[in-house]
Design a protein around this motif. Sequence first.
Motif, PDB file in Angstrom:
ATOM      1  N   UNK A  21     -15.442 -13.885  11.371  1.00  0.00           N
ATOM      2  CA  UNK A  21     -15.527 -12.840  10.362  1.00  0.00           C
ATOM      3  C   UNK A  21     -14.858 -11.566  10.861  1.00  0.00           C
ATOM      4  N   UNK A  22     -14.032 -10.944   9.980  1.00  0.00           N
ATOM      5  CA  UNK A  22     -13.339  -9.700  10.335  1.00  0.00           C
ATOM      6  C   UNK A  22     -13.619  -8.564   9.367  1.00  0.00           C
ATOM      7  N   UNK A  23     -13.905  -8.885   8.096  1.00  0.00           N
ATOM      8  CA  UNK A  23     -13.926  -7.837   7.090  1.00  0.00           C
ATOM      9  C   UNK A  23     -12.524  -7.327   6.841  1.00  0.00           C
ATOM     10  N   UNK A  24     -12.422  -6.183   6.186  1.00  0.00           N
ATOM     11  CA  UNK A  24     -11.117  -5.572   5.946  1.00  0.00           C
ATOM     12  C   UNK A  24     -10.616  -5.831   4.547  1.00  0.00           C
ATOM     13  N   UNK A  25      -9.916  -6.918   4.364  1.00  0.00           N
ATOM     14  CA  UNK A  25      -9.378  -7.239   3.042  1.00  0.00           C
ATOM     15  C   UNK A  25     -10.512  -7.378   2.029  1.00  0.00           C
ATOM     16  N   UNK A  26     -11.557  -8.055   2.428  1.00  0.00           N
ATOM     17  CA  UNK A  26     -12.834  -8.073   1.697  1.00  0.00           C
ATOM     18  C   UNK A  26     -13.932  -7.927   2.726  1.00  0.00           C
ATOM     19  N   UNK A  27     -15.140  -7.642   2.274  1.00  0.00           N
ATOM     20  CA  UNK A  27     -16.249  -7.453   3.212  1.00  0.00           C
ATOM     21  C   UNK A  27     -16.509  -8.724   4.017  1.00  0.00           C
ATOM     22  N   UNK A  72      -2.905  -2.490  -0.805  1.00  0.00           N
ATOM     23  CA  UNK A  72      -3.707  -1.643  -1.688  1.00  0.00           C
ATOM     24  C   UNK A  72      -4.914  -2.419  -2.209  1.00  0.00           C
ATOM     25  N   UNK A  73      -4.859  -3.740  -2.124  1.00  0.00           N
ATOM     26  CA  UNK A  73      -5.972  -4.585  -2.550  1.00  0.00           C
ATOM     27  C   UNK A  73      -7.112  -4.607  -1.528  1.00  0.00           C
ATOM     28  N   UNK A  74      -6.877  -4.120  -0.311  1.00  0.00           N
ATOM     29  CA  UNK A  74      -7.910  -4.174   0.721  1.00  0.00           C
ATOM     30  C   UNK A  74      -9.098  -3.292   0.341  1.00  0.00           C
ATOM     31  N   UNK A 122     -14.808  -5.944  -7.312  1.00  0.00           N
ATOM     32  CA  UNK A 122     -14.487  -7.325  -6.936  1.00  0.00           C
ATOM     33  C   UNK A 122     -14.718  -8.338  -8.044  1.00  0.00           C
ATOM     34  N   UNK A 123     -15.360  -7.922  -9.141  1.00  0.00           N
ATOM     35  CA  UNK A 123     -15.592  -8.857 -10.240  1.00  0.00           C
ATOM     36  C   UNK A 123     -14.282  -9.374 -10.835  1.00  0.00           C
ATOM     37  N   UNK A 124     -13.190  -8.639 -10.604  1.00  0.00           N
ATOM     38  CA  UNK A 124     -11.891  -9.057 -11.117  1.00  0.00           C
ATOM     39  C   UNK A 124     -11.274 -10.210 -10.333  1.00  0.00           C
ATOM     40  N   UNK A 125     -11.818 -10.539  -9.171  1.00  0.00           N
ATOM     41  CA  UNK A 125     -11.237 -11.615  -8.366  1.00  0.00           C
ATOM     42  C   UNK A 125     -12.229 -12.681  -7.957  1.00  0.00           C
ATOM     43  N   UNK A 126     -13.527 -12.393  -8.040  1.00  0.00           N
ATOM     44  CA  UNK A 126     -14.551 -13.398  -7.755  1.00  0.00           C
ATOM     45  C   UNK A 126     -15.059 -13.973  -9.075  1.00  0.00           C
ATOM     46  N   UNK A 127     -14.664 -15.201  -9.367  1.00  0.00           N
ATOM     47  CA  UNK A 127     -14.914 -15.786 -10.674  1.00  0.00           C
ATOM     48  C   UNK A 127     -15.937 -16.918 -10.585  1.00  0.00           C
ATOM     49  N   UNK A 154       0.798  -1.219   0.000  1.00  0.00           N
ATOM     50  CA  UNK A 154       0.000   0.000   0.000  1.00  0.00           C
ATOM     51  C   UNK A 154       0.833   1.273   0.000  1.00  0.00           C
ATOM     52  N   UNK A 155       0.549   2.135   0.965  1.00  0.00           N
ATOM     53  CA  UNK A 155       1.205   3.451   0.990  1.00  0.00           C
ATOM     54  C   UNK A 155       2.585   3.421   1.637  1.00  0.00           C
ATOM     55  N   UNK A 156       3.033   2.261   2.089  1.00  0.00           N
ATOM     56  CA  UNK A 156       4.349   2.170   2.728  1.00  0.00           C
ATOM     57  C   UNK A 156       5.441   2.320   1.676  1.00  0.00           C
TER      58      UNK A 156
END
Length: 280
Positions: free
Chosen positions: A187-193, A227-229, A154-159, A28-30
């Motif tokens: 369940x945590x969320x974050x990276x994906x819902x 950055x993917x989160x 998310x359509x780019x990763x959920x196939x 990400x921004x690091x």
Amino acid sequence: MEQLKIGDMTITWLDGGVTHLDGGAMFGVVPKPLWSRFYEVNEKNQIELRTDPMLIQVEGKNILIESGIGNEKLSEKQLKNFGVTSQSNIDSSLNELQLTTDDIDIILMTHMHFDHACGLTKWDNGELVPTFKNAIIYTSAREWNEMKQPNIRSINTYWEENWKPIEHQVNTYEQELEVIQGIKMVHTGGHSDGHSIILINRDGENLIHMADLMPTHAHQNPLWVLAYDDYPMDSIMQKDRLLKQAKESNTWFLFYHDAIYRALKWDAKGSITQSIKRKS
């Protein structure tokens, strides 16, 4: 294959394939001068990321965490873009343990992004079929719903090819689920819902698989998120909370993506006290 044994439980890391993704995206921004001190980067600014499922053998059950990158699931363009240098060898890994994919009883999917879920299905005579036909597959209800109805991002990763053939095997939960005694999905969320983590308590030992909230040991800093989160502030808050709790309880951290460590323990100051390294 590397293993971690705790009481009557054995965790074995299988060969699920290797990707190489952009280091900037993974941190990400690091700034690169910071993260590159902790994780090797190649001339394309990519870092190596394993996609190695963990096989838990306990109480007569064969439980898989994640499913690997699969085989022949990616186009030539995708193989290039995702820096795939090795596809799944899970069949061979299981054979070494005198098992087959038919022997897997349960699969725990922290989320259903392609690099975790491609291994759930395989090609058989031109048709996509379940790889683990006898397994119950668990993922959170939020994750499963988005998998089937992805949004513009998310359509780019959920196939569809990763969920349609296994739809009849999937069981979902809302907030948390104890799969068997001492093994829990939360369940945590974050990276994906719908992203979840896995907590294990066995014979007085605590273990945690934080999945893509902390894909590698170099992401230990709560502020170092991908950055993917989809929800980075949720990732930061969950990481901060979970890391503090885990370090205080002398917890093993388990990794799916890390190219260096399979598992490790940190002390309160963030120094590694025990570890299992991946063999070259």
